[in-house]
Design an enzyme around this catalytic site. Structure first.
Site, PDB file in Angstrom:
ATOM      1  N   GLY A  81       0.852  -1.191   0.000  1.00 22.10           N
ATOM      2  CA  GLY A  81       0.000   0.000   0.000  1.00 22.10           C
ATOM      3  C   GLY A  81       0.886   1.239   0.000  1.00 22.10           C
ATOM      4  O   GLY A  81       2.101   1.146  -0.225  1.00 22.10           O
ATOM      5  N   ILE A 133       2.240   3.137   2.290  1.00 19.83           N
ATOM      6  CA  ILE A 133       3.417   3.185   3.174  1.00 19.83           C
ATOM      7  C   ILE A 133       4.467   2.182   2.692  1.00 19.83           C
ATOM      8  O   ILE A 133       5.661   2.504   2.600  1.00 19.83           O
ATOM      9  CB  ILE A 133       3.040   2.959   4.653  1.00 19.83           C
ATOM     10  CG1 ILE A 133       2.056   4.043   5.122  1.00 19.83           C
ATOM     11  CG2 ILE A 133       4.297   2.970   5.534  1.00 19.83           C
ATOM     12  CD1 ILE A 133       1.492   3.844   6.515  1.00 19.83           C
ATOM     13  N   THR A 141       6.320  -1.208  11.802  1.00 19.90           N
ATOM     14  CA  THR A 141       5.720   0.104  12.092  1.00 19.90           C
ATOM     15  C   THR A 141       4.216   0.026  11.814  1.00 19.90           C
ATOM     16  O   THR A 141       3.558   1.055  11.688  1.00 19.90           O
ATOM     17  CB  THR A 141       6.331   1.199  11.191  1.00 19.90           C
ATOM     18  OG1 THR A 141       6.234   0.773   9.821  1.00 19.90           O
ATOM     19  CG2 THR A 141       7.776   1.486  11.539  1.00 19.90           C
ATOM     20  N   ARG A 201       1.316  -2.876  12.974  1.00 16.08           N
ATOM     21  CA  ARG A 201       0.595  -3.214  14.202  1.00 16.08           C
ATOM     22  C   ARG A 201       1.219  -4.455  14.830  1.00 16.08           C
ATOM     23  O   ARG A 201       1.622  -5.386  14.124  1.00 16.08           O
ATOM     24  CB  ARG A 201      -0.885  -3.514  13.915  1.00 16.08           C
ATOM     25  CG  ARG A 201      -1.747  -2.301  13.650  1.00 16.08           C
ATOM     26  CD  ARG A 201      -1.907  -1.403  14.880  1.00 16.08           C
ATOM     27  NE  ARG A 201      -2.810  -0.303  14.623  1.00 16.08           N
ATOM     28  CZ  ARG A 201      -2.453   0.894  14.122  1.00 16.08           C
ATOM     29  NH1 ARG A 201      -1.179   1.130  13.846  1.00 16.08           N
ATOM     30  NH2 ARG A 201      -3.355   1.833  13.938  1.00 16.08           N
ATOM     31  N   GLU A 231      -0.060  -2.280  23.991  1.00 10.98           N
ATOM     32  CA  GLU A 231       0.581  -0.963  24.167  1.00 10.98           C
ATOM     33  C   GLU A 231      -0.119  -0.211  25.293  1.00 10.98           C
ATOM     34  O   GLU A 231      -1.348  -0.284  25.385  1.00 10.98           O
ATOM     35  CB  GLU A 231       0.489  -0.164  22.857  1.00 10.98           C
ATOM     36  CG  GLU A 231       1.283  -0.818  21.739  1.00 10.98           C
ATOM     37  CD  GLU A 231       1.200  -0.075  20.407  1.00 10.98           C
ATOM     38  OE1 GLU A 231       0.699   1.069  20.377  1.00 10.98           O
ATOM     39  OE2 GLU A 231       1.624  -0.647  19.400  1.00 10.98           O
ATOM     40  N   HIS A 240       5.447   3.623  19.456  1.00 16.76           N
ATOM     41  CA  HIS A 240       4.407   3.929  18.468  1.00 16.76           C
ATOM     42  C   HIS A 240       4.483   5.393  17.994  1.00 16.76           C
ATOM     43  O   HIS A 240       3.571   6.195  18.214  1.00 16.76           O
ATOM     44  CB  HIS A 240       3.003   3.615  19.020  1.00 16.76           C
ATOM     45  CG  HIS A 240       2.006   3.331  17.925  1.00 16.76           C
ATOM     46  ND1 HIS A 240       1.018   2.384  18.025  1.00 16.76           N
ATOM     47  CD2 HIS A 240       1.861   3.880  16.693  1.00 16.76           C
ATOM     48  CE1 HIS A 240       0.299   2.364  16.908  1.00 16.76           C
ATOM     49  NE2 HIS A 240       0.796   3.271  16.084  1.00 16.76           N
TER      50      HIS A 240
HETATM   51  C1  DGY Z   1      -2.214   5.139  12.680  1.00 14.53           C
HETATM   52  O1  DGY Z   1      -2.657   6.258  12.394  1.00 14.53           O
HETATM   53  O2  DGY Z   1      -2.882   4.114  12.568  1.00 14.53           O
HETATM   54  C2  DGY Z   1      -0.809   5.070  13.146  1.00 14.53           C
HETATM   55  O3  DGY Z   1      -0.507   3.846  13.711  1.00 14.53           O
HETATM   56  C3  DGY Z   1      -0.513   6.200  14.109  1.00 14.53           C
HETATM   57  O4  DGY Z   1       0.880   6.336  14.179  1.00 14.53           O
END
Ligand code: DGY
Length: 322
Positions: free
Chosen positions: A156, A158, A232, A234, A262, A281
């Site tokens: 995607g 990111i 980065t 989940r 978390e 996070h």
């Molecule tokens: C989100 O917006 O889902 C991110 O994990 C925040 O950093």
């Protein structure tokens, strides 16, 4: 009469002033998440919820108010919201895509480089005053991103931003996406093959029932000795106990921004390991990105309360229900 909005997290005062001008808000300003029973009580009779990660918006919370018109989250991920329950109740859920792509991709790169070049370990070594002798050929040796094969799980926005960043470092990039996506310079491979071939595996999928522990003990076992796992996305995407065992055995290294639970427990075995870099996070945590996320969340909130389509809706099928 002003709409009644429950705000589940502290926000900058300028944002609260704006909210107060338009809505009748009830604000949870504590640093701990609002307890579910309190949230249910507050939501009773409310028109909207403005929330973020850390506050589970359960089916029970959603059922607490027959008046609810929308839920707006200051996040792109909405795994903290029972999306099925919201959709079944005809509630559009707002989220904040796109604006955090670059910040999150930068964080993935920062973690890769920190792990591969042992930045945190070396920083602690210097601060402890242990830098007794001079330069030597085998001192704090790491590995090169330019010589690495980077495996991107999830192509995607990111994942693609991370792919283009590591390509500019000279890395070879392989990728996997649930539905095959062609991305320039990225060779698509099967997921198991990605874990076997990559020197760095970077995770960029949403947390869903399908991606739960996608990084299983078996896939961790397929990773090359010394390979680096970057998360980065989940925590739920990884079988965390299996990852901890591989880290404890010195088989892999990791850079983590997100965790199964978390905040990370002070008793987490991850805290005692020096082959893992841990951040709390922070993927989207830049001033500009957080401001943009808040703007999107406020636009979603206002649109939902006016009965208009949300500009950034996480459950667009809600509109198909008529
Ligand atoms: C989100 O917006 O889902 C991110 O994990 C925040 O950093």
């Amino acid at each position: 009469m002003k709409s009644h909005v429950v705000v589940t997290l502290p926000l900058p005062s300028a944002v609260l002033d704006r909210l107060n001008r338009s809505f009748d808000i009830r604000l949870w300003s504590e640093s701990e998440p609002i307890p579910e029973a309190t949230l249910r009580a507050w939501v009773t009779g409310a028109d909207a919820i403005l929330c973020s990660l850390g506050t589970p918006v359960t089916a029970g919370v959603i059922a607490s108010s027959a008046q609810l018109q929308t839920i707006s989250s200051i996040s792109v991920g909405v795994d903290h919201i029972d999306l099925a329950a919201a959709t079944a109740s005809g509630l559009p859920v707002g989220h904040t895509p796109d604006v955090l792509v670059d910040s999150t991709a930068d964080m993935a790169l920062a973690l890769m480089l920190a792990v591969m070049r042992r930045i945190v370990e070396a920083d602690q070594f210097v601060r402890r005053g242990e830098w007794g002798s001079g330069w030597s050929t085998d001192f704090f040796l790491g590995t090169d991103l330019s010589r690495a094969t980077v495996g991107i799980v999830g192509l995607g926005p990111i994942g693609r931003a991370v792919a283009s960043r590591v390509q500019s470092f000279g890395a070879e990039v392989i990728g996997w996406n649930r539905t095959t996506r062609q991305v320039a310079g990225v060779r698509n491979v099967a997921l198991d093959d990605l874990f076997e071939a990559a020197d760095v595996v970077s995770l960029h999928t949403a947390a869903t029932a399908e991606t739960h522990q996608l990084v299983s003990a078996d896939r961790i076992g397929r990773m090359k000795p010394g390979a680096v796992l970057i998360n980065t996305a989940r925590g739920a995407i990884i079988d965390e106990p299996a990852m901890v065992r591989a880290l404890q055995a010195g088989k892999i290294r990791a850079g983590l921004d997100v965790y199964d639970s978390e905040p990370l427990s002070p008793n987490s075995p991850l805290l005692g390991l020096d082959n893992v870099v841990l951040v709390p996070h922070l993927g989207s945590a830049t001033r500009a990105t957080r401001a943009a996320m808040i703007e999107r969340a406020l636009d979603n909130l206002a649109s939902g309360l006016r009965g208009e389509l949300l500009p950034w809706c996480a459950n667009p099928d809600v509109y198909a229900k008529g």
